[in-house]
Design a protein around this motif. Sequence first.
Motif, PDB file in Angstrom:
ATOM      1  N   TRP A 105       0.837  -1.196   0.000  1.00 19.81           N
ATOM      2  CA  TRP A 105       0.000   0.000   0.000  1.00 19.81           C
ATOM      3  C   TRP A 105       0.878   1.255   0.000  1.00 19.81           C
ATOM      4  CZ3 TRP A 105      -0.462   4.146   3.228  1.00 19.81           C
ATOM      5  CH2 TRP A 105      -1.572   4.971   3.019  1.00 19.81           C
ATOM      6  N   ALA A 106       1.903   1.267   0.846  1.00 18.55           N
ATOM      7  CA  ALA A 106       2.800   2.424   0.943  1.00 18.55           C
ATOM      8  C   ALA A 106       3.510   2.674  -0.391  1.00 18.55           C
ATOM      9  CB  ALA A 106       3.815   2.215   2.065  1.00 18.55           C
ATOM     10  N   ARG A 107       3.966   1.611  -1.018  1.00 17.14           N
ATOM     11  CA  ARG A 107       4.681   1.720  -2.296  1.00 17.14           C
ATOM     12  C   ARG A 107       3.823   2.397  -3.351  1.00 17.14           C
ATOM     13  NH1 ARG A 107       8.430   2.191  -5.991  1.00 17.14           N
ATOM     14  NH2 ARG A 107       8.659   0.548  -7.499  1.00 17.14           N
ATOM     15  N   TYR A 108       2.539   2.108  -3.352  1.00 16.45           N
ATOM     16  CA  TYR A 108       1.657   2.620  -4.398  1.00 16.45           C
ATOM     17  C   TYR A 108       0.775   3.777  -3.953  1.00 16.45           C
ATOM     18  CZ  TYR A 108       3.330  -1.096  -7.297  1.00 16.45           C
ATOM     19  OH  TYR A 108       4.155  -1.907  -8.029  1.00 16.45           O
ATOM     20  N   ASN A 109       1.010   4.329  -2.761  1.00 15.81           N
ATOM     21  CA  ASN A 109       0.251   5.490  -2.310  1.00 15.81           C
ATOM     22  C   ASN A 109       1.118   6.663  -1.875  1.00 15.81           C
ATOM     23  OD1 ASN A 109      -2.739   5.015  -2.360  1.00 15.81           O
ATOM     24  ND2 ASN A 109      -2.060   3.144  -1.346  1.00 15.81           N
ATOM     25  N   PHE A 110       2.259   6.402  -1.286  1.00 13.69           N
ATOM     26  CA  PHE A 110       3.106   7.487  -0.800  1.00 13.69           C
ATOM     27  C   PHE A 110       3.539   8.421  -1.922  1.00 13.69           C
ATOM     28  CE2 PHE A 110       4.956   5.561   3.390  1.00 13.69           C
ATOM     29  CZ  PHE A 110       3.679   5.496   3.913  1.00 13.69           C
ATOM     30  N   PHE A 111       3.705   7.883  -3.131  1.00 15.70           N
ATOM     31  CA  PHE A 111       4.176   8.707  -4.246  1.00 15.70           C
ATOM     32  C   PHE A 111       3.208   9.844  -4.556  1.00 15.70           C
ATOM     33  CE2 PHE A 111       1.203   6.246  -6.693  1.00 15.70           C
ATOM     34  CZ  PHE A 111       0.803   7.123  -7.699  1.00 15.70           C
ATOM     35  N   ILE A 112       1.935   9.685  -4.208  1.00 14.98           N
ATOM     36  CA  ILE A 112       0.933  10.710  -4.524  1.00 14.98           C
ATOM     37  C   ILE A 112       1.345  12.053  -3.923  1.00 14.98           C
ATOM     38  CG2 ILE A 112      -1.465  11.409  -4.140  1.00 14.98           C
ATOM     39  CD1 ILE A 112      -2.186   8.385  -4.343  1.00 14.98           C
ATOM     40  N   ILE A 113       1.910  12.023  -2.735  1.00 13.55           N
ATOM     41  CA  ILE A 113       2.401  13.236  -2.083  1.00 13.55           C
ATOM     42  C   ILE A 113       3.901  13.423  -2.325  1.00 13.55           C
ATOM     43  CG2 ILE A 113       2.736  14.381   0.155  1.00 13.55           C
ATOM     44  CD1 ILE A 113      -0.196  14.219  -0.732  1.00 13.55           C
ATOM     45  N   LEU A 114       4.653  12.319  -2.224  1.00 18.52           N
ATOM     46  CA  LEU A 114       6.111  12.420  -2.282  1.00 18.52           C
ATOM     47  C   LEU A 114       6.630  12.864  -3.646  1.00 18.52           C
ATOM     48  CD1 LEU A 114       7.171   9.261  -0.246  1.00 18.52           C
ATOM     49  CD2 LEU A 114       7.149  11.645   0.500  1.00 18.52           C
ATOM     50  N   TYR A 115       6.020  12.388  -4.719  1.00 17.33           N
ATOM     51  CA  TYR A 115       6.517  12.715  -6.053  1.00 17.33           C
ATOM     52  C   TYR A 115       6.431  14.218  -6.338  1.00 17.33           C
ATOM     53  CZ  TYR A 115       7.715  11.586 -10.911  1.00 17.33           C
ATOM     54  OH  TYR A 115       8.326  11.494 -12.126  1.00 17.33           O
ATOM     55  N   PRO A 116       5.253  14.842  -6.161  1.00 13.00           N
ATOM     56  CA  PRO A 116       5.206  16.299  -6.377  1.00 13.00           C
ATOM     57  C   PRO A 116       6.094  17.071  -5.400  1.00 13.00           C
ATOM     58  CG  PRO A 116       2.992  15.384  -6.360  1.00 13.00           C
ATOM     59  CD  PRO A 116       3.923  14.294  -5.930  1.00 13.00           C
TER      60      PRO A 116
END
Length: 141
Positions: A55-66
């Motif tokens: 879940w973390a692998r495929y959700n954290f990027f939503i905030i972390l990437y930008p």
Amino acid sequence: MKRIYITTCWFFILLQIQNEESVILFLVVWTVTEITRYSFYTFNLLNHLPYFIKWARYNFFIILYPAGVAGELLTIYAALPYVKKTGMYSLRLPNKYNVSFDYYYFLIIVMFSYIPLFPQLYLHMLRQRRKVLHGEVIKES
């Protein structure tokens, strides 16, 4: 590869920008991203992948990437005056190679390259997230 470029080409060399808040931002983002990524890989190799890691692998990027992109761009922007003033990594004519390169303008081009590339990569990650977490098959048009 981009992370190696950012840290070696100007972060460690350009002392004037090391205290920028944007540097802390992208370093924290990169750290959380790598911990999440390599935890995912490790547990996956062990055939024991906890749902939270997936879940973390495929959700954290939503905030972390930008946030990471913002940190990188703000840091490059903070470096521009120093690069222009010092001529850092630039090669002026005449020289034995008969080539000119201006690192200042190169950094500006790098910054503008985020405009077409960021949305493509972000949307790709969103499609991967939907496929992995929700089992949806996405048709590319």
